[in-house]
Write a protein that holds these residues in place. Sequence first.
Motif, PDB file in Angstrom:
ATOM      1  N   ALA A 170      41.295  36.602  33.068  1.00  0.00           N
ATOM      2  CA  ALA A 170      40.987  35.215  32.713  1.00  0.00           C
ATOM      3  C   ALA A 170      41.619  34.236  33.701  1.00  0.00           C
ATOM      4  O   ALA A 170      40.978  33.261  34.116  1.00  0.00           O
ATOM      5  N   GLU A 171      42.865  34.478  34.091  1.00  0.00           N
ATOM      6  CA  GLU A 171      43.546  33.596  35.036  1.00  0.00           C
ATOM      7  C   GLU A 171      42.881  33.659  36.409  1.00  0.00           C
ATOM      8  O   GLU A 171      42.676  32.632  37.059  1.00  0.00           O
ATOM      9  N   ALA A 172      42.550  34.842  36.862  1.00  0.00           N
ATOM     10  CA  ALA A 172      41.886  34.995  38.159  1.00  0.00           C
ATOM     11  C   ALA A 172      40.529  34.297  38.146  1.00  0.00           C
ATOM     12  O   ALA A 172      40.168  33.607  39.112  1.00  0.00           O
ATOM     13  N   ALA A 173      39.785  34.467  37.077  1.00  0.00           N
ATOM     14  CA  ALA A 173      38.475  33.812  36.967  1.00  0.00           C
ATOM     15  C   ALA A 173      38.634  32.294  36.994  1.00  0.00           C
ATOM     16  O   ALA A 173      37.897  31.597  37.702  1.00  0.00           O
ATOM     17  N   ARG A 174      39.590  31.787  36.240  1.00  0.00           N
ATOM     18  CA  ARG A 174      39.824  30.339  36.210  1.00  0.00           C
ATOM     19  C   ARG A 174      40.160  29.804  37.594  1.00  0.00           C
ATOM     20  O   ARG A 174      39.606  28.810  38.051  1.00  0.00           O
ATOM     21  N   ARG A 175      41.053  30.495  38.291  1.00  0.00           N
ATOM     22  CA  ARG A 175      41.466  30.053  39.627  1.00  0.00           C
ATOM     23  C   ARG A 175      40.326  30.122  40.641  1.00  0.00           C
ATOM     24  O   ARG A 175      40.303  29.364  41.605  1.00  0.00           O
ATOM     25  N   SER A 176      39.396  31.048  40.426  1.00  0.00           N
ATOM     26  CA  SER A 176      38.290  31.213  41.367  1.00  0.00           C
ATOM     27  C   SER A 176      37.139  30.256  41.094  1.00  0.00           C
ATOM     28  O   SER A 176      36.274  30.063  41.950  1.00  0.00           O
ATOM     29  N   GLY A 177      37.108  29.704  39.881  1.00  0.00           N
ATOM     30  CA  GLY A 177      35.984  28.859  39.501  1.00  0.00           C
ATOM     31  C   GLY A 177      34.821  29.659  38.925  1.00  0.00           C
ATOM     32  O   GLY A 177      33.763  29.104  38.652  1.00  0.00           O
ATOM     33  N   MET A 178      35.016  30.943  38.746  1.00  0.00           N
ATOM     34  CA  MET A 178      33.994  31.803  38.151  1.00  0.00           C
ATOM     35  C   MET A 178      34.202  31.869  36.646  1.00  0.00           C
ATOM     36  O   MET A 178      35.289  31.591  36.151  1.00  0.00           O
ATOM     37  N   SER A 179      33.169  32.301  35.957  1.00  0.00           N
ATOM     38  CA  SER A 179      33.329  32.558  34.531  1.00  0.00           C
ATOM     39  C   SER A 179      34.083  33.879  34.360  1.00  0.00           C
ATOM     40  O   SER A 179      34.077  34.736  35.254  1.00  0.00           O
ATOM     41  N   TYR A 180      34.698  34.030  33.215  1.00  0.00           N
ATOM     42  CA  TYR A 180      35.378  35.286  32.887  1.00  0.00           C
ATOM     43  C   TYR A 180      34.371  36.440  32.947  1.00  0.00           C
ATOM     44  O   TYR A 180      34.671  37.510  33.468  1.00  0.00           O
ATOM     45  N   SER A 181      33.190  36.202  32.436  1.00  0.00           N
ATOM     46  CA  SER A 181      32.141  37.227  32.417  1.00  0.00           C
ATOM     47  C   SER A 181      31.780  37.685  33.830  1.00  0.00           C
ATOM     48  O   SER A 181      31.659  38.883  34.093  1.00  0.00           O
ATOM     49  N   GLU A 182      31.618  36.730  34.733  1.00  0.00           N
ATOM     50  CA  GLU A 182      31.280  37.080  36.119  1.00  0.00           C
ATOM     51  C   GLU A 182      32.405  37.900  36.760  1.00  0.00           C
ATOM     52  O   GLU A 182      32.153  38.894  37.443  1.00  0.00           O
ATOM     53  N   TRP A 183      33.649  37.476  36.525  1.00  0.00           N
ATOM     54  CA  TRP A 183      34.785  38.198  37.109  1.00  0.00           C
ATOM     55  C   TRP A 183      34.827  39.639  36.608  1.00  0.00           C
ATOM     56  O   TRP A 183      34.986  40.571  37.388  1.00  0.00           O
ATOM     57  N   THR A 184      34.674  39.815  35.305  1.00  0.00           N
ATOM     58  CA  THR A 184      34.748  41.176  34.758  1.00  0.00           C
ATOM     59  C   THR A 184      33.593  42.037  35.242  1.00  0.00           C
ATOM     60  O   THR A 184      33.774  43.229  35.477  1.00  0.00           O
ATOM     61  N   LYS A 185      32.435  41.451  35.434  1.00  0.00           N
ATOM     62  CA  LYS A 185      31.298  42.215  35.966  1.00  0.00           C
ATOM     63  C   LYS A 185      31.580  42.694  37.388  1.00  0.00           C
ATOM     64  O   LYS A 185      31.212  43.812  37.753  1.00  0.00           O
ATOM     65  N   ILE A 186      32.223  41.865  38.177  1.00  0.00           N
ATOM     66  CA  ILE A 186      32.587  42.278  39.536  1.00  0.00           C
ATOM     67  C   ILE A 186      33.554  43.460  39.469  1.00  0.00           C
ATOM     68  O   ILE A 186      33.362  44.465  40.152  1.00  0.00           O
ATOM     69  N   GLU A 187      34.581  43.343  38.638  1.00  0.00           N
ATOM     70  CA  GLU A 187      35.563  44.424  38.527  1.00  0.00           C
ATOM     71  C   GLU A 187      34.947  45.720  37.989  1.00  0.00           C
ATOM     72  O   GLU A 187      35.394  46.802  38.338  1.00  0.00           O
ATOM     73  N   GLN A 188      33.935  45.602  37.165  1.00  0.00           N
ATOM     74  CA  GLN A 188      33.278  46.783  36.610  1.00  0.00           C
ATOM     75  C   GLN A 188      32.225  47.375  37.547  1.00  0.00           C
ATOM     76  O   GLN A 188      31.645  48.411  37.246  1.00  0.00           O
ATOM     77  N   GLY A 189      32.010  46.721  38.675  1.00  0.00           N
ATOM     78  CA  GLY A 189      31.023  47.222  39.626  1.00  0.00           C
ATOM     79  C   GLY A 189      29.588  46.920  39.227  1.00  0.00           C
ATOM     80  O   GLY A 189      28.666  47.631  39.632  1.00  0.00           O
ATOM     81  N   LEU A 190      29.387  45.874  38.462  1.00  0.00           N
ATOM     82  CA  LEU A 190      28.053  45.540  37.970  1.00  0.00           C
ATOM     83  C   LEU A 190      27.346  44.463  38.789  1.00  0.00           C
ATOM     84  O   LEU A 190      26.214  44.113  38.483  1.00  0.00           O
ATOM     85  N   VAL A 191      28.006  43.962  39.821  1.00  0.00           N
ATOM     86  CA  VAL A 191      27.405  42.926  40.666  1.00  0.00           C
ATOM     87  C   VAL A 191      26.858  43.588  41.922  1.00  0.00           C
ATOM     88  O   VAL A 191      27.613  44.139  42.723  1.00  0.00           O
TER      89      VAL A 191
END
Length: 67
Positions: free
Chosen positions: A24-45
């Motif tokens: 959540a903190e990384a997503a906030r700092r990046s300007g991305m949504s939490y959902s987008e960040w987690t999808k990247i980490e899960q290899g879904l992007v």
Amino acid sequence: MVTTRKSLGVVVRVRRQQIGFSQAEAARRSGMSYSEWTKIEQGLVDNPTWATLRALCRVLNCTLDVL
């Protein structure tokens, strides 16, 4: 540079954890949504934009070649 989305997700997760940010903190700092960040980490992007890659590098304090 990483050639697979799964590898990108692993690098992002490991770097984030090394820095000590929650997803959540990384997503906030990046300007991305939490959902987008987690999808990247899960290899879904499949094809992150240059803007997304720049945001990842900024938050993870790394250069594009690390990703």
